[in-house]
Design an enzyme around this catalytic site. Structure first.
Site, PDB file in Angstrom:
ATOM      1  N   TRP A  73       0.804  -1.085  -0.040  1.00  0.00           N
ATOM      2  CA  TRP A  73       0.088   0.017   0.043  1.00  0.00           C
ATOM      3  C   TRP A  73       0.766   1.031  -0.080  1.00  0.00           C
ATOM      4  CZ3 TRP A  73      -4.873   1.298  -0.629  1.00  0.00           C
ATOM      5  CH2 TRP A  73      -5.074   2.762  -0.135  1.00  0.00           C
ATOM      6  N   GLU A 474     -21.153   7.671  14.047  1.00  0.00           N
ATOM      7  CA  GLU A 474     -20.809   6.412  13.637  1.00  0.00           C
ATOM      8  C   GLU A 474     -21.524   5.972  12.285  1.00  0.00           C
ATOM      9  OE1 GLU A 474     -18.641   4.610  13.516  1.00  0.00           O
ATOM     10  OE2 GLU A 474     -19.030   2.547  12.784  1.00  0.00           O
ATOM     11  N   LYS A 478     -20.031   5.091   8.471  1.00  0.00           N
ATOM     12  CA  LYS A 478     -20.152   3.991   7.649  1.00  0.00           C
ATOM     13  C   LYS A 478     -20.679   4.204   6.588  1.00  0.00           C
ATOM     14  CE  LYS A 478     -18.546   1.289   9.448  1.00  0.00           C
ATOM     15  NZ  LYS A 478     -17.792   1.981  10.460  1.00  0.00           N
TER      16      LYS A 478
HETATM   17  C1  AGP Z   1     -13.867   2.125  10.404  1.00  0.00           C
HETATM   18  O1  AGP Z   1     -15.218   1.866   9.654  1.00  0.00           O
HETATM   19  C2  AGP Z   1     -12.877   2.792   9.677  1.00  0.00           C
HETATM   20  N1  AGP Z   1     -12.288   1.794   8.882  1.00  0.00           N
HETATM   21  C3  AGP Z   1     -11.791   3.489  10.539  1.00  0.00           C
HETATM   22  O2  AGP Z   1     -12.470   4.509  11.186  1.00  0.00           O
HETATM   23  C4  AGP Z   1     -11.175   2.649  11.831  1.00  0.00           C
HETATM   24  O3  AGP Z   1     -12.118   2.603  12.903  1.00  0.00           O
HETATM   25  C5  AGP Z   1      -9.948   3.299  12.295  1.00  0.00           C
HETATM   26  O4  AGP Z   1      -8.880   3.525  11.437  1.00  0.00           O
HETATM   27  C6  AGP Z   1      -9.519   2.903  13.500  1.00  0.00           C
HETATM   28  O5  AGP Z   1      -8.876   1.517  13.362  1.00  0.00           O
HETATM   29  P1  AGP Z   1      -8.375   0.824  14.872  1.00  0.00           P
HETATM   30  O6  AGP Z   1      -9.789   0.635  15.409  1.00  0.00           O
HETATM   31  O7  AGP Z   1      -7.946  -0.632  14.278  1.00  0.00           O
HETATM   32  O8  AGP Z   1      -7.456   1.564  15.539  1.00  0.00           O
END
Ligand code: AGP
Length: 599
Positions: A73, A474, A478
């Site tokens: 990535w 939230e 989403k």
């Molecule tokens: C959640 O839907 C997202 N993909 C993203 O906000 C995620 O919650 C955030 O990156 C934190 O990740 P973690 O809980 O693994 O720390």
């Protein structure tokens, strides 16, 4: 934010490498590659998705029992063949894969170029293989130790050498790496799902510890090269848990797994209305005069709920901050502050950075995470695990609701420890949450119907107050992350201070009104949007009869502090079905990665 795999054993390495990379593809991908060591090194790599590498490998008859793999990535250097991993030295005697960022790579690159090294790529990672070459005098372990003394930043490294054809050296700092043992091989990967088809017996190494993987044994060393021993752990779930189990997508599977995941998270935590947290028994909560919740994204929204509930039932001053702000805003914390870090992956760079700052400031630190042995779980003073099982979809669902349930339990536990009156009805209802969620999931078709209202919309507006505001934050996240609809959440009371200017004929407003002390105010705000032409979807409880709103979903009536868990389900499904209707890649949304292990 890359995926790494490594295999050293008595069978062919390639099958393990590729199946592991396929499991890790959710971590992020713009290129992929492998190196197989069979007397010499053969490296094959491709820009683009993993399938392109698999197709390319058809042209080779690659045999070998030692190998490494990587999905990339991009952090440094555009996605390209040359920038993809593995990276090899000029003599093609060394090959390595890297996840993380080498922060001092520019000065090291200049030093190596001046020594006559040639660079093929624009990446920071390639510096490591040439630096290793410059230190190698016949002892690979010593050369790796010297490299670790020079590089700064974050890394998980797997290293091959033609001069050490029956071993792989692995090491890490601030990037995830898990090591596994099978009956005739040693393996490593960035995350547990990549190993599960082969083994459940895993080892975790601390930052800058080194492991040498051999077919029938693994040797562990500390940073100084002294051999150490490590205890293995057994992963409590199997490969199926990391597969779709018949669902179209991981996200839908994980939404429907929430009753089970919450049951697992609750397991052993409540005994005759008493909350049990063995892990926290040495903490004297009376010493704290402040509590800080810190996280990112969805985990941050869970913290907003948990913090409000904790403050409501203990009257302790509770703050919540996103990790990327906390770590750079010099927060006022000390040994009388309790800091709680919530992270599904346990590898989020900002949350890890914030945790380390809290420790520097002598605050007590508790991690709440979903991944056994993750970096954040090992850096915190204490750790509580959600038991959601592997969450593969980038959009977090079951991790969110298990974080909520654990944070609610945690709040009631602290109230109990502070000898405050605990709401036993809420404790009883906590245990019924899985059943309530199953009832809501039976109404999925109604949320699918609501999603059609968003099919051609560019914008959606979420409104709520108090705990409902955390829920709509939230819900908006989403929707935007999987359907790419521009979705914003507003405190309902703030509409009149600006945002209502956005409401026009046909605007879709998704409102949540479940909190008895404030719901009627939100319902008034809904009327204001309807008067300006909005189409409203309302999630509420049957306490409230609301005029001229046709899309109302009545949630089960539970204690207000528990309501957020139930509210999450319709919002997840509305987002999910909106994304499906719009043909989006639900499990791997554009521009997003499952765990953001770089800043
Ligand atoms: C959640 O839907 C997202 N993909 C993203 O906000 C995620 O919650 C955030 O990156 C934190 O990740 P973690 O809980 O693994 O720390």
């Amino acid at each position: 934010m890359c995926g790494i795999t490594a295999y050293c054993g008595n069978d062919e390495a390639l099958p393990f490498l590729l199946q592991g990379l396929e499991k890790l593809e959710y971590r992020g991908y713009d290129s992929a590659g492998i190196t197989i060591l069979d007397k010499s090194l053969t490296t094959v790599k491709c820009k683009g998705r993993l399938q392109l590498l698999v197709d390319e490998l058809e042209k080779y008859d690659l045999k070998g029992h030692v190998g490494i793999g990587h999905t990339r990535w991009a952090t440094h250097g555009i996605p390209s063949h040359l920038n993809s991993h593995p990276h090899t030295n000029d003599k093609n005697t060394l090959s390595l894969v890297h996840n993380g960022i080498i922060e001092n790579y520019r000065e090291l690159k200049e030093e190596l170029v001046n020594k006559g090294y040639h660079f093929q790529s624009e990446t920071d990672s390639e510096v490591v293989v040439h630096l290793l070459d410059s230190y190698y005098q016949g002892n690979l372990l010593k050369a790796v130790q010297k490299v670790l003394e020079r590089i700064e930043g974050s890394y998980a490294l797997c290293i091959l050498s033609t001069r050490h054809p029956d071993e792989i050296i692995v090491t890490k700092k601030d990037s995830p790496l898990v090591i596994g043992k099978t009956k005739n091989a040693s393996v490593a990967a960035s995350d547990i799902p990549a190993l599960l088809a082969y083994t459940k017996e895993v080892y975790f190494i601390e930052d800058n510890e080194i492991a040498i993987l051999k077919a029938n044994q693994i040797h562990f060393y500390d940073q100084k090269g002294k051999e150490i021993t490590k205890e293995s752990s057994i992963i409590p779930y199997d490969i199926d848990a990391a597969r779709k189990n018949g669902y179209d997508t991981f996200m839908l599977k994980e939404i429907y797994e929430q009753p089970y995941a919450i049951k697992e998270t609750l397991r052993g935590r409540i005994q005759n209305e008493t909350i049990l947290f063995e892990e926290l028994k040495n903490i004297d909560f009376l010493q704290f005069n402040k509590v800080y919740f810190v996280a990112c994204g969805t985990a941050y929204h869970a913290c907003l709920c948990g913090a409000q509930i904790l403050e409501r039932i203990t009257h302790l001053p509770v703050l919540t901050q996103v990790a990327s702000e906390f770590r750079y805003n010099d927060p006022i914390i000390d040994e009388h502050t309790l800091t709680i870090f919530v992270s599904q992956s346990g590898e989020t760079a900002d949350t890890l950075g914030a945790l380390r700052l809290a420790k520097e400031k002598k605050a007590s630190t508790i991690a709440i995470t979903n991944v056994l042995g993750s970096t954040i779980s090992r850096d915190a003073d204490y750790v509580l695990y959600t038991c959601a099982g592997p969450e593969i979809a980038v959009a977090s669902t079951k991790a969110y609701t298990t974080q909520l349930i654990l944070l609610m339990l945690f709040a009631y536990y602290i109230a109990q420890e502070l000898h405050l009156t605990v709401n036993t009805k809420a404790i009883l209802q906590l245990q019924q949450v899985p059943w309530y969620i199953e009832k809501i999931l039976e109404d999925a078709c109604q949320f699918k119907e609501y999603a059609t209202m968003l099919k051609d919309k560019h914008d959606a507006y979420f409104i709520g107050r108090s705990l409902d505001y955390a829920s709509v934050l939230e819900g908006a996240l989403k929707l935007k992350e999987v359907s790419y609809i521009h979705a914003d959440a507003y405190v309902a009371g703030e509409l009149k201070h600006g945002p209502i200017a956005l409401i026009e004929e046909g605007s879709v407003v998704i409102a949540v009104a479940t909190q008895p002390h404030i719901a009627s105010k939100t319902i008034s705000n809904i009327q204001e949007t309807i008067a300006r032409g909005a189409d409203v979807i309302l999630l509420t409880t049957n306490h409230y009869q609301v005029k001229n709103v046709e899309n109302i979903y009545y949630l089960p009536n539970v204690e207000p502090t528990l309501q957020s868990i139930l509210t999450a389900i319709p919002l997840q499904l509305i987002a999910y079905y909106s994304a499906c209707i719009r043909g989006c890649d639900v499990d791997k949304p554009r521009n997003l990665a499952k765990s953001v292990t770089v800043e």
